[in-house]
Design a protein around this motif. Structure first.
Motif, PDB file in Angstrom:
ATOM      1  N   GLN A   1      74.386  -5.472 -32.389  1.00  0.00           N
ATOM      2  CA  GLN A   1      74.217  -6.577 -33.336  1.00  0.00           C
ATOM      3  C   GLN A   1      72.729  -6.905 -33.464  1.00  0.00           C
ATOM      4  O   GLN A   1      72.026  -7.051 -32.484  1.00  0.00           O
ATOM      5  CB  GLN A   1      74.961  -7.820 -32.871  1.00  0.00           C
ATOM      6  CG  GLN A   1      74.857  -8.976 -33.866  1.00  0.00           C
ATOM      7  CD  GLN A   1      75.550 -10.222 -33.367  1.00  0.00           C
ATOM      8  OE1 GLN A   1      75.354 -10.637 -32.225  1.00  0.00           O
ATOM      9  NE2 GLN A   1      76.374 -10.825 -34.213  1.00  0.00           N
ATOM     10  N   CYS A   2      72.286  -7.037 -34.713  1.00  0.00           N
ATOM     11  CA  CYS A   2      70.889  -7.351 -35.004  1.00  0.00           C
ATOM     12  C   CYS A   2      70.819  -8.720 -35.672  1.00  0.00           C
ATOM     13  O   CYS A   2      71.577  -8.997 -36.604  1.00  0.00           O
ATOM     14  CB  CYS A   2      70.284  -6.284 -35.918  1.00  0.00           C
ATOM     15  SG  CYS A   2      68.620  -6.654 -36.513  1.00  0.00           S
ATOM     16  N   THR A   3      69.894  -9.568 -35.199  1.00  0.00           N
ATOM     17  CA  THR A   3      69.713 -10.902 -35.765  1.00  0.00           C
ATOM     18  C   THR A   3      68.229 -11.143 -36.021  1.00  0.00           C
ATOM     19  O   THR A   3      67.413 -11.024 -35.101  1.00  0.00           O
ATOM     20  CB  THR A   3      70.238 -11.996 -34.810  1.00  0.00           C
ATOM     21  OG1 THR A   3      71.605 -11.730 -34.497  1.00  0.00           O
ATOM     22  CG2 THR A   3      70.105 -13.372 -35.449  1.00  0.00           C
ATOM     23  N   ILE A   4      67.878 -11.468 -37.265  1.00  0.00           N
ATOM     24  CA  ILE A   4      66.487 -11.761 -37.596  1.00  0.00           C
ATOM     25  C   ILE A   4      66.070 -13.070 -36.932  1.00  0.00           C
ATOM     26  O   ILE A   4      66.777 -14.072 -36.999  1.00  0.00           O
ATOM     27  CB  ILE A   4      66.290 -11.875 -39.124  1.00  0.00           C
ATOM     28  CG1 ILE A   4      66.518 -10.525 -39.785  1.00  0.00           C
ATOM     29  CG2 ILE A   4      64.899 -12.412 -39.454  1.00  0.00           C
ATOM     30  CD1 ILE A   4      65.482  -9.480 -39.446  1.00  0.00           C
ATOM     31  N   MET A   5      64.909 -13.071 -36.302  1.00  0.00           N
ATOM     32  CA  MET A   5      64.366 -14.291 -35.718  1.00  0.00           C
ATOM     33  C   MET A   5      63.251 -14.870 -36.587  1.00  0.00           C
ATOM     34  O   MET A   5      63.165 -16.078 -36.773  1.00  0.00           O
ATOM     35  CB  MET A   5      63.846 -14.010 -34.305  1.00  0.00           C
ATOM     36  CG  MET A   5      64.923 -13.488 -33.360  1.00  0.00           C
ATOM     37  SD  MET A   5      64.360 -13.345 -31.662  1.00  0.00           S
ATOM     38  CE  MET A   5      64.141 -15.076 -31.238  1.00  0.00           C
ATOM     39  N   GLU A   6      62.420 -13.996 -37.125  1.00  0.00           N
ATOM     40  CA  GLU A   6      61.323 -14.497 -37.959  1.00  0.00           C
ATOM     41  C   GLU A   6      60.771 -13.379 -38.829  1.00  0.00           C
ATOM     42  O   GLU A   6      60.485 -12.293 -38.340  1.00  0.00           O
ATOM     43  CB  GLU A   6      60.208 -15.055 -37.069  1.00  0.00           C
ATOM     44  CG  GLU A   6      59.163 -15.853 -37.819  1.00  0.00           C
ATOM     45  CD  GLU A   6      58.210 -16.557 -36.864  1.00  0.00           C
ATOM     46  OE1 GLU A   6      58.126 -17.791 -36.923  1.00  0.00           O
ATOM     47  OE2 GLU A   6      57.545 -15.865 -36.065  1.00  0.00           O
ATOM     48  N   TYR A   7      60.657 -13.680 -40.122  1.00  0.00           N
ATOM     49  CA  TYR A   7      60.001 -12.759 -41.045  1.00  0.00           C
ATOM     50  C   TYR A   7      58.522 -13.129 -41.121  1.00  0.00           C
ATOM     51  O   TYR A   7      58.153 -14.104 -41.768  1.00  0.00           O
ATOM     52  CB  TYR A   7      60.604 -12.894 -42.451  1.00  0.00           C
ATOM     53  CG  TYR A   7      61.910 -12.156 -42.661  1.00  0.00           C
ATOM     54  CD1 TYR A   7      61.961 -10.771 -42.633  1.00  0.00           C
ATOM     55  CD2 TYR A   7      63.077 -12.854 -42.916  1.00  0.00           C
ATOM     56  CE1 TYR A   7      63.155 -10.103 -42.839  1.00  0.00           C
ATOM     57  CE2 TYR A   7      64.274 -12.199 -43.130  1.00  0.00           C
ATOM     58  CZ  TYR A   7      64.309 -10.816 -43.093  1.00  0.00           C
ATOM     59  OH  TYR A   7      65.492 -10.162 -43.299  1.00  0.00           O
TER      60      TYR A   7
ATOM     61  N   CYS B   1      68.582  -5.530 -41.192  1.00  0.00           N
ATOM     62  CA  CYS B   1      69.202  -5.627 -39.868  1.00  0.00           C
ATOM     63  C   CYS B   1      70.450  -4.748 -39.787  1.00  0.00           C
ATOM     64  O   CYS B   1      70.714  -4.113 -38.768  1.00  0.00           O
ATOM     65  CB  CYS B   1      69.544  -7.092 -39.574  1.00  0.00           C
ATOM     66  SG  CYS B   1      68.627  -7.785 -38.170  1.00  0.00           S
ATOM     67  N   THR B   2      71.209  -4.719 -40.868  1.00  0.00           N
ATOM     68  CA  THR B   2      72.420  -3.880 -40.895  1.00  0.00           C
ATOM     69  C   THR B   2      72.056  -2.413 -40.750  1.00  0.00           C
ATOM     70  O   THR B   2      72.737  -1.656 -40.028  1.00  0.00           O
ATOM     71  CB  THR B   2      73.199  -4.110 -42.200  1.00  0.00           C
ATOM     72  OG1 THR B   2      73.571  -5.486 -42.289  1.00  0.00           O
ATOM     73  CG2 THR B   2      74.450  -3.242 -42.244  1.00  0.00           C
ATOM     74  N   ASP B   3      70.971  -1.998 -41.410  1.00  0.00           N
ATOM     75  CA  ASP B   3      70.513  -0.606 -41.296  1.00  0.00           C
ATOM     76  C   ASP B   3      70.137  -0.281 -39.855  1.00  0.00           C
ATOM     77  O   ASP B   3      70.437   0.816 -39.350  1.00  0.00           O
ATOM     78  CB  ASP B   3      69.307  -0.366 -42.200  1.00  0.00           C
ATOM     79  CG  ASP B   3      69.630  -0.493 -43.670  1.00  0.00           C
ATOM     80  OD1 ASP B   3      70.791  -0.256 -44.054  1.00  0.00           O
ATOM     81  OD2 ASP B   3      68.714  -0.845 -44.452  1.00  0.00           O
ATOM     82  N   VAL B   4      69.460  -1.218 -39.189  1.00  0.00           N
ATOM     83  CA  VAL B   4      69.052  -1.013 -37.794  1.00  0.00           C
ATOM     84  C   VAL B   4      70.286  -0.866 -36.903  1.00  0.00           C
ATOM     85  O   VAL B   4      70.329  -0.009 -36.007  1.00  0.00           O
ATOM     86  CB  VAL B   4      68.163  -2.173 -37.306  1.00  0.00           C
ATOM     87  CG1 VAL B   4      67.917  -2.084 -35.801  1.00  0.00           C
ATOM     88  CG2 VAL B   4      66.835  -2.181 -38.053  1.00  0.00           C
ATOM     89  N   GLU B   5      71.295  -1.700 -37.148  1.00  0.00           N
ATOM     90  CA  GLU B   5      72.532  -1.596 -36.371  1.00  0.00           C
ATOM     91  C   GLU B   5      73.145  -0.203 -36.512  1.00  0.00           C
ATOM     92  O   GLU B   5      73.584   0.395 -35.515  1.00  0.00           O
ATOM     93  CB  GLU B   5      73.531  -2.645 -36.845  1.00  0.00           C
ATOM     94  CG  GLU B   5      73.166  -4.069 -36.497  1.00  0.00           C
ATOM     95  CD  GLU B   5      74.077  -5.095 -37.130  1.00  0.00           C
ATOM     96  OE1 GLU B   5      73.958  -6.288 -36.791  1.00  0.00           O
ATOM     97  OE2 GLU B   5      74.917  -4.698 -37.973  1.00  0.00           O
TER      98      GLU B   5
END
Length: 216
Positions: free
Chosen positions: A123-129, A101-105
């Motif tokens: 800001q990127c937040t994982i919802m589901e892997y 997520c940090t890389d995507v940001e």
């Protein structure tokens, strides 16, 4: 005391009581020792987990939320496609597979800063892997396969599975994990973890947990 004050004579019943008290103490001590016996492999995994690399890399099917502050039209949920990419406004299609997520940001901040916004805040937040799974079987209320969550612990995993059944032999729980290409099995002292007497364990994608049935 086994001998009364001022009396050297010990009755037969008092001797029996003393032997019984000593036996109970010995049995309690041995039981406690056996209860504390923990698989050394489990202790080794707990000690090593701080050195484990991040497991938050995105993969196909993973869902995450992107927020670009002050830009509602650029914010929303995204799912990594089967080809490992997402399509983002003004940026186009880029590969998200293998990124955190940090890389995507970082990628989106750079891209939006070059083409659209002066000072973007992403800001990127994982919802589901969905590309990573853990497996929980045996004596749990809802056995099955579950999406992996970053840094999920073994106790959190059992909450996903609805907790233990009444027949569960919790301290004989088995964890199967692939370490350096080799499959290992470790006995997990779940009861001690729940009681706070052993440290919790961070799970990794692909971990398989099996809770056997108690013999009693």
């Amino acid at each position: 005391m086994c001998v009364t004050s001022g009396d050297a004579y010990v009755t037969h019943s008092r001797v029996q009581f003393c032997w019984w008290a000593a036996l109970v103490a010995i049995v309690a001590f041995l039981s406690a020792c056996a209860h504390e016996r923990v698989d050394p492999a489990y202790l080794a995994l707990v000690e090593q987990q701080a050195e484990l690399p991040p497991t938050g890399e995105l993969g196909p099917g993973d869902r995450f939320l992107l927020r670009v502050y002050g830009e509602e039209g650029l914010s929303g949920e995204f799912t990594v496609g089967a080809d490992g990419t997402i399509n983002f406004p003004h940026i186009g299609r880029f590969r998200a597979e293998g990124l955190t997520c940090t890389d995507v940001e970082v990628e989106l901040t750079l891209g939006l800063g070059q083409h659209v916004l002066k000072d973007p805040n992403v800001q990127c937040t994982i919802m589901e892997y969905n590309s990573k799974r853990i497996f929980i079987f045996g004596e749990v209320r809802e056995p099955g396969t579950f999406p992996y969550k970053n840094n999920i612990s073994i106790i959190e995993a059992f909450a996903l599975a609805g907790g233990f059944s009444e027949r569960a032999s919790t301290n004989n729980t088995k964890l199967t994990r692939v370490v350096d290409g080799v499959e290992i099995q470790v006995r997990v002292p779940l009861q001690e973890i729940v009681e706070g007497r052993q440290r919790n364990l961070r799970l990794l994608p692909g971990d398989i947990i099996f809770v056997p049935e108690s013999a009693y």
